[in-house]
Each structure stands twice: as C-alpha cells, then as structure tokens.
Motif scaffolding. Structure first.
Motif: not given
Length: 422
Positions: A335-340, A360-361, A394-396
């Motif tokens: 979660m933390e990585s993708m939010a960044c 995709q992400n 996409n991750a964010r």
C-alpha cells in the motif's frame, strides 16, 4: 458509540501499524475510538498502555518470555519459534475501565503474552459485540499464524507440521479445543484484511458458521504521497542517475520474507540487463547488514526507518518495490509503495494478488519462481518513460480508491452499526 481496539503492540509490526492506523482513521471520521496495548514506547492521545509502571513493564516482558517458553518444548525447530502461539499466557483485562466503557471491542493481533485464550473467554463473557480483524490465521487455527499447505484448521487441527512430535491430540489440537470453548456464545464478527484470509476463515471449523467479513487495512493517502524522485534521492543522499530496486522488511532475514529468492533473482537479473551498472539497490528494515554483502548490485542500507517522511522518501526514490514474501495477508508495504507511485513486484500469494494488477500497477510473480521474479523486475525497469509513468499513476490511484482511510473507516462504521443493532 465507543470502540476499543485491543492489540499486543502499538507500532511494532504490520498488524500493530494497521490497527493504529484504523484507530486514527476512525477518530478522524468522528467516531470515539481508543486503543489498549500491552506496552508502548511512544505517546499517542487515544492509545493506552496496560503497562504503566516499571514493574508492570517488566511483567509484560516476562509474559512474553513465558509465552515463548510454553512453546519451546514442542517446536519442530528454531525456524518456527515465532510461527506458533499456544496463547496459554496472558492477562485478564475484562475489568479494565476502557473495556468496561466500550460499546464494541475490536480485536487485532493479541498473542505473545497479552491475551491468552482464557483472557479472550473473559472478554467474550461480557457479551459485548466483538469485531476481530484477522491479520493472520491464528484466530481460527490450533496455534499457527499461517498454516501454509496444511488444512487441519478445517477440522480440529492435530498432527501439526510445526510441532516436534505431531499427533492427533497434540498442542494444536488442544489449542483448537480451547478456542472452541472460548468462542461459544461470543458475539463475534471476524474480519479478514484480505479476501484470501476471509475465504480461509469461512472454510475453518471455528469460524465457518459465522458471518465473516472482508475489509482491507487503511492508509492515509495524504501522508503517503509521491515525491519527485530527484527530491527523494537528494533527501536520502542517493545518486540521482540510477535505477533503484527497493526491498523492505521489519526483519530482512525473516524466512517468510523470501530474501533468498530476492538474492537469487538479482543474480539472474544482472545477467539479463544490458546496463547492470545503472541499477542499484535500496534496502530498509531491521536485521544483520552482513546478509547484503553477497548481493550482485551496489546497495544502500537505510536501517530501520521510523520517520514517515524518510519512509515516503525511500518508496518515492525507488523505481520498483520487490516483495518476495512466501506468506502474506495484505502487506502495508505494498500500500505504502503504491501510494507513493512506485510499482510493486511480488509473489502471487495470500492477499497480494488483490493488490497487484499484473502489468497494470506492477508485476505479479509466479509463486516461488526465481526466474519470473527476475523477469518481473526487468519488465518494470525496461518500460519506456511514458508507460512507467502510467504504471506509477495506476498504483497511486488503486490505493486511493480501495485503501484510503476515509473509505475503510466508513466500511467499519457501517459494520459497527449493523452488529450493535443485531
């Protein structure tokens, strides 16, 4: 409505961090929410430590030691020492003022000397509604936190692969029987952080007859935001013109975190890259740095990071985050990585497939495949800038839509309303 969260730890470990974040999210959403923990080393207005005095802190440490000692004669090997909890040692908190005042008791990760099975029985006897957010499988097994391929939890446990002398009436079977007795007449609603865990709970003999829900852990997406890579790398004193692969774990050497797979895949990756000298590693977490000295790339070891800004900078500085864990529920680190805005490469295990949308992400890796792990890292590193930017976006966006604390707080508030009316 007053909610009290019960957790062994305050900020130590993924389950405690998730519990603390939920407590904060509920308070920001306007609910009266507090947290009671065995012991804490930091002050937070809505968090109370059971251990206040020096003697009480020593007794908390002693309970942890006693809890581990009860398993010592039974363990198969040192490798499983912290993978099984008999929960014979704990403390009775049923008369604690916060427990008495609460309208809803919300359990999280409670073993290692905080709550024993008997302690749970005394709480359930209060007949208050109880929500139990499951951060692993322990609540519906005979004692293991993750059962792996064993499906004994679907029956009455016994013949446990974690034990030195497995038998039909072994420690796992007696643990299952104690839980069965404790759960009788409890007003209990189990919640899996991942759909994967909720499905396993529904298949279990202990929770199969209950209404098992699935609600993810929350993240404050206003705190975890993408920093410009140049800024993040400047803050961490990293070279700017490199591609960085990030690995992070509370304990790098923990077997379940799959560091050996990461190491082997890196050796393959180095052979596959056209310019391997352009790639470096970024690693943070606890453990022995000597493990890193055999890695085939230049590495930067940041140690254990506690400052949220430094953690955010580490994720933002990286081009991808690798999580080769062999067992996971719904990792906060993803979660933390993708939010960044940093894509994630990880094994297809536990709740990870619910988070990583393949190509995709990030990149979803075949379980335990070193070849595919190397291929996944290479795939992300070699994407054109425009495609990589879309991966990051996409991750964010996925985290904001599915895990933002406002979304998750509302889902729990709705659940609280249902169970208090029932």
């Amino acid at each position: 409505m007053k909610v009290l969260h019960l957790s062994t730890y305050h900020q130590s470990g993924g389950a405690a961090i998730a519990a603390s974040r939920l407590n904060q999210a509920l308070n920001r959403a306007g609910l009266s929410s507090e947290m009671l923990v065995s012991e804490t080393r930091m002050d937070e207005p809505t968090v109370t430590s059971l251990a206040q005095t020096t003697w009480q802190k020593r007794w908390a440490t002693a309970r942890f030691a006693l809890d581990r000692l009860t398993f010592l004669p039974f363990e198969r090997s040192r490798d499983v020492r912290f993978a099984f909890s008999p929960a014979l040692i704990g403390t009775d908190i049923s008369q604690h003022l916060l427990v008495q005042q609460a309208d809803i008791l919300h359990l999280h990760w409670t073993t290692f000397g905080f709550l024993s099975t008997r302690s749970l029985s005394t709480l359930f006897a209060l007949q208050k509604p109880v929500v139990w957010t499951m951060h692993d499988m322990w609540s519906f097994t005979g004692g293991c936190h993750h059962s792996g391929s064993c499906e004994g939890y679907q029956h009455q446990c016994g013949n446990c692969p974690f034990l030195r002398l497995p038998a039909p009436d072994d420690l796992s079977n007696s643990g299952w029987l104690r839980k069965q007795t404790a759960y009788q007449n409890a007003r209990l609603t189990p919640v899996g952080c991942s759909q994967w865990l909720a499905k396993r709970a529904r298949q279990s003999s202990l929770f199969g007859g209950l209404s098992v829900q699935s609600i993810p852990n929350p993240l404050d997406t206003k705190q975890f935001i993408p920093l410009p890579k140049a800024v993040a790398r400047w803050e961490l004193k990293l070279p700017d013109r490199k591609r960085f692969i990030l690995f992070a774990a509370a304990k790098v050497s923990a077997l379940g975190k799959g560091f050996s797979y990461f190491q082997k895949a890196l050796h393959q990756l180095r052979q596959q890259l056209a310019q391997p000298e352009a790639v470096e590693l970024l690693i943070f977490g606890g453990g022995d740095e000597s493990l890193l000295q055999e890695l085939p790339f230049t590495y930067h070891f940041l140690g254990s990071l506690k400052n949220p800004r430094q953690i955010m900078a580490a994720y933002s500085a990286a081009d991808l985050f690798v999580i080769p864990s062999l067992e996971e529920n719904l990792p906060n680190t993803i979660m933390e990585s993708m939010a960044c805005g940093t894509p994630v490469v990880g094994f297809e295990v536990g709740g990870i497939p619910e988070m990583i949308q393949h190509q995709q992400n990030g990149y979803l890796v075949q379980y335990r495949s070193v070849d595919d792990l190397a291929r996944g890292m290479q795939w992300v590193l070699e994407q054109p800038e425009a495609v990589f930017s879309q991966l990051a976006a996409n991750a964010r966006n996925y985290v904001v839509a599915n895990y933002d604390e406002i979304v998750i707080a509302r889902r729990y508030i709705d659940l609280y309303g249902v169970i208090t009316q029932g």
